[in-house]
Motif scaffolding. Structure first.
Motif, PDB file in Angstrom:
ATOM      1  N   PRO A  65       9.467 -35.319  46.413  1.00 13.69           N
ATOM      2  CA  PRO A  65       8.531 -34.920  45.353  1.00 13.69           C
ATOM      3  C   PRO A  65       7.093 -34.830  45.838  1.00 13.69           C
ATOM      4  O   PRO A  65       6.679 -35.555  46.743  1.00 13.69           O
ATOM      5  CB  PRO A  65       8.682 -36.032  44.319  1.00 13.69           C
ATOM      6  N   LYS A  66       6.362 -33.921  45.240  1.00 11.97           N
ATOM      7  CA  LYS A  66       4.929 -33.775  45.461  1.00 11.97           C
ATOM      8  C   LYS A  66       4.310 -33.464  44.108  1.00 11.97           C
ATOM      9  O   LYS A  66       4.918 -32.794  43.279  1.00 11.97           O
ATOM     10  CB  LYS A  66       4.630 -32.657  46.445  1.00 11.97           C
ATOM     11  N   LYS A  67       3.099 -33.946  43.900  1.00  9.64           N
ATOM     12  CA  LYS A  67       2.416 -33.690  42.638  1.00  9.64           C
ATOM     13  C   LYS A  67       2.304 -32.182  42.422  1.00  9.64           C
ATOM     14  O   LYS A  67       1.943 -31.438  43.331  1.00  9.64           O
ATOM     15  CB  LYS A  67       1.032 -34.328  42.653  1.00  9.64           C
ATOM     16  N   VAL A  86       8.060 -30.652  35.800  1.00 10.21           N
ATOM     17  CA  VAL A  86       6.903 -30.566  36.688  1.00 10.21           C
ATOM     18  C   VAL A  86       6.412 -31.974  37.005  1.00 10.21           C
ATOM     19  O   VAL A  86       6.142 -32.771  36.104  1.00 10.21           O
ATOM     20  CB  VAL A  86       5.770 -29.734  36.049  1.00 10.21           C
ATOM     21  N   VAL A  87       6.308 -32.268  38.307  1.00  8.67           N
ATOM     22  CA  VAL A  87       5.877 -33.591  38.758  1.00  8.67           C
ATOM     23  C   VAL A  87       4.396 -33.781  38.465  1.00  8.67           C
ATOM     24  O   VAL A  87       3.554 -33.009  38.911  1.00  8.67           O
ATOM     25  CB  VAL A  87       6.127 -33.779  40.271  1.00  8.67           C
ATOM     26  N   LYS A  88       4.124 -34.830  37.715  1.00  2.54           N
ATOM     27  CA  LYS A  88       2.747 -35.164  37.362  1.00  2.54           C
ATOM     28  C   LYS A  88       2.192 -36.252  38.287  1.00  2.54           C
ATOM     29  O   LYS A  88       1.026 -36.249  38.648  1.00  2.54           O
ATOM     30  CB  LYS A  88       2.715 -35.637  35.908  1.00  2.54           C
ATOM     31  N   LYS A  89       3.088 -37.184  38.670  1.00  3.58           N
ATOM     32  CA  LYS A  89       2.654 -38.324  39.472  1.00  3.58           C
ATOM     33  C   LYS A  89       3.846 -38.891  40.233  1.00  3.58           C
ATOM     34  O   LYS A  89       4.973 -38.863  39.738  1.00  3.58           O
ATOM     35  CB  LYS A  89       2.074 -39.383  38.532  1.00  3.58           C
ATOM     36  N   ILE A  90       3.594 -39.416  41.424  1.00  5.40           N
ATOM     37  CA  ILE A  90       4.630 -40.120  42.178  1.00  5.40           C
ATOM     38  C   ILE A  90       4.356 -41.607  42.011  1.00  5.40           C
ATOM     39  O   ILE A  90       3.306 -42.104  42.421  1.00  5.40           O
ATOM     40  CB  ILE A  90       4.620 -39.708  43.658  1.00  5.40           C
ATOM     41  N   LYS A  91       5.295 -42.288  41.386  1.00 11.18           N
ATOM     42  CA  LYS A  91       5.121 -43.713  41.110  1.00 11.18           C
ATOM     43  C   LYS A  91       5.513 -44.562  42.315  1.00 11.18           C
ATOM     44  O   LYS A  91       4.810 -45.477  42.696  1.00 11.18           O
ATOM     45  CB  LYS A  91       5.943 -44.089  39.878  1.00 11.18           C
ATOM     46  N   SER A  93       8.829 -44.483  45.839  1.00 10.54           N
ATOM     47  CA  SER A  93       9.750 -43.614  46.584  1.00 10.54           C
ATOM     48  C   SER A  93      10.957 -43.165  45.771  1.00 10.54           C
ATOM     49  O   SER A  93      11.630 -42.210  46.143  1.00 10.54           O
ATOM     50  CB  SER A  93      10.226 -44.308  47.862  1.00 10.54           C
ATOM     51  N   ARG A  94      11.225 -43.814  44.671  1.00 12.59           N
ATOM     52  CA  ARG A  94      12.383 -43.483  43.853  1.00 12.59           C
ATOM     53  C   ARG A  94      12.039 -43.073  42.424  1.00 12.59           C
ATOM     54  O   ARG A  94      12.930 -42.751  41.643  1.00 12.59           O
ATOM     55  CB  ARG A  94      13.333 -44.681  43.779  1.00 12.59           C
ATOM     56  N   THR A  95      10.758 -43.086  42.062  1.00 12.33           N
ATOM     57  CA  THR A  95      10.378 -42.791  40.683  1.00 12.33           C
ATOM     58  C   THR A  95       9.210 -41.820  40.637  1.00 12.33           C
ATOM     59  O   THR A  95       8.206 -42.016  41.324  1.00 12.33           O
ATOM     60  CB  THR A  95       9.963 -44.076  39.932  1.00 12.33           C
ATOM     61  N   ILE A  96       9.377 -40.769  39.824  1.00 14.69           N
ATOM     62  CA  ILE A  96       8.286 -39.832  39.576  1.00 14.69           C
ATOM     63  C   ILE A  96       8.041 -39.758  38.070  1.00 14.69           C
ATOM     64  O   ILE A  96       8.909 -40.123  37.271  1.00 14.69           O
ATOM     65  CB  ILE A  96       8.578 -38.424  40.144  1.00 14.69           C
ATOM     66  N   ILE A  97       6.880 -39.274  37.722  1.00 17.01           N
ATOM     67  CA  ILE A  97       6.518 -39.046  36.328  1.00 17.01           C
ATOM     68  C   ILE A  97       6.388 -37.531  36.165  1.00 17.01           C
ATOM     69  O   ILE A  97       5.717 -36.873  36.970  1.00 17.01           O
ATOM     70  CB  ILE A  97       5.177 -39.738  35.976  1.00 17.01           C
ATOM     71  N   VAL A  98       7.044 -36.989  35.151  1.00 17.89           N
ATOM     72  CA  VAL A  98       7.058 -35.541  34.945  1.00 17.89           C
ATOM     73  C   VAL A  98       6.616 -35.179  33.532  1.00 17.89           C
ATOM     74  O   VAL A  98       6.646 -36.014  32.623  1.00 17.89           O
ATOM     75  CB  VAL A  98       8.465 -34.931  35.195  1.00 17.89           C
ATOM     76  N   ASP A  99       6.243 -33.933  33.385  1.00 14.76           N
ATOM     77  CA  ASP A  99       6.093 -33.298  32.085  1.00 14.76           C
ATOM     78  C   ASP A  99       7.179 -32.233  32.031  1.00 14.76           C
ATOM     79  O   ASP A  99       7.420 -31.541  33.031  1.00 14.76           O
ATOM     80  CB  ASP A  99       4.722 -32.635  31.928  1.00 14.76           C
ATOM     81  N   HIS A 100       7.854 -32.125  30.901  1.00 16.48           N
ATOM     82  CA  HIS A 100       8.863 -31.075  30.744  1.00 16.48           C
ATOM     83  C   HIS A 100       9.107 -30.791  29.268  1.00 16.48           C
ATOM     84  O   HIS A 100       8.751 -31.585  28.403  1.00 16.48           O
ATOM     85  CB  HIS A 100      10.164 -31.405  31.479  1.00 16.48           C
TER      86      HIS A 100
END
Length: 152
Positions: A65-67, A86-91, A93-100
């Motif tokens: 993942p990349k922002k 869409v990746v909003k933030k990388i929390k 190595s195993r968790t991202i925050i998205v908007d969808h």
């Protein structure tokens, strides 16, 4: 049931069943593909799962993942058109925050967690935050990877 009534019902229900197809504009029924296109500026159309192949040679791909990247979900029985987030933030190595859009029917979800549950930590299998229960969903969804907006 008359033909007119059947057509009227279909006219109302079909847009609601379209989930993440990209055939309608963002001003129509809320769908993930037009929403991701609006957020990122990518020029891809069609069902969300087709974006992975349609983007080859146009946009870079990655398995990490990349922002600002677009996570592309594969087509499944539960996601017949696939899905994009869409990746909003990388929390971590195993968790991202998205908007969808349209993960929770006809809603935009901001700051939703997506967790990599793949055995190789390659984001090929994920679990997604489920707003109705206010916790991570139990289903695991296969993905292709991430599309990076910006030309190759």
């Amino acid at each position: 049931m008359t033909i007119f009534r059947s057509l009227l019902i279909l006219t109302f229900l079909l847009p609601l069943l379209a989930a993440c197809g990209g055939g309608r504009s963002y001003n129509g029924p809320l769908q993930c593909a037009p929403y991701a296109r609006k957020l990122t500026g990518v020029q891809l159309r069609g069902s969300a799962y087709t974006w992975w192949y349609k983007s080859q040679g146009k946009y870079p791909h990655t398995k990490q993942p990349k922002k600002g990247a677009i996570l592309v979900f594969r087509k499944t029985s539960k996601l017949p058109d696939g899905h994009v987030s869409v990746v909003k933030k990388i929390k971590d190595s195993r968790t991202i925050i998205v908007d969808h859009a349209n993960w929770d029917a006809q809603r935009v979800n901001h700051n939703a967690s997506v967790v990599d549950v793949s055995s190789r930590n390659d984001w090929s299998l994920v679990r997604v935050w489920w707003p109705p229960t206010n916790k991570l969903g139990t289903r695991k969804y296969p993905t292709y990877g991430f599309i990076l907006p910006g030309k190759t």
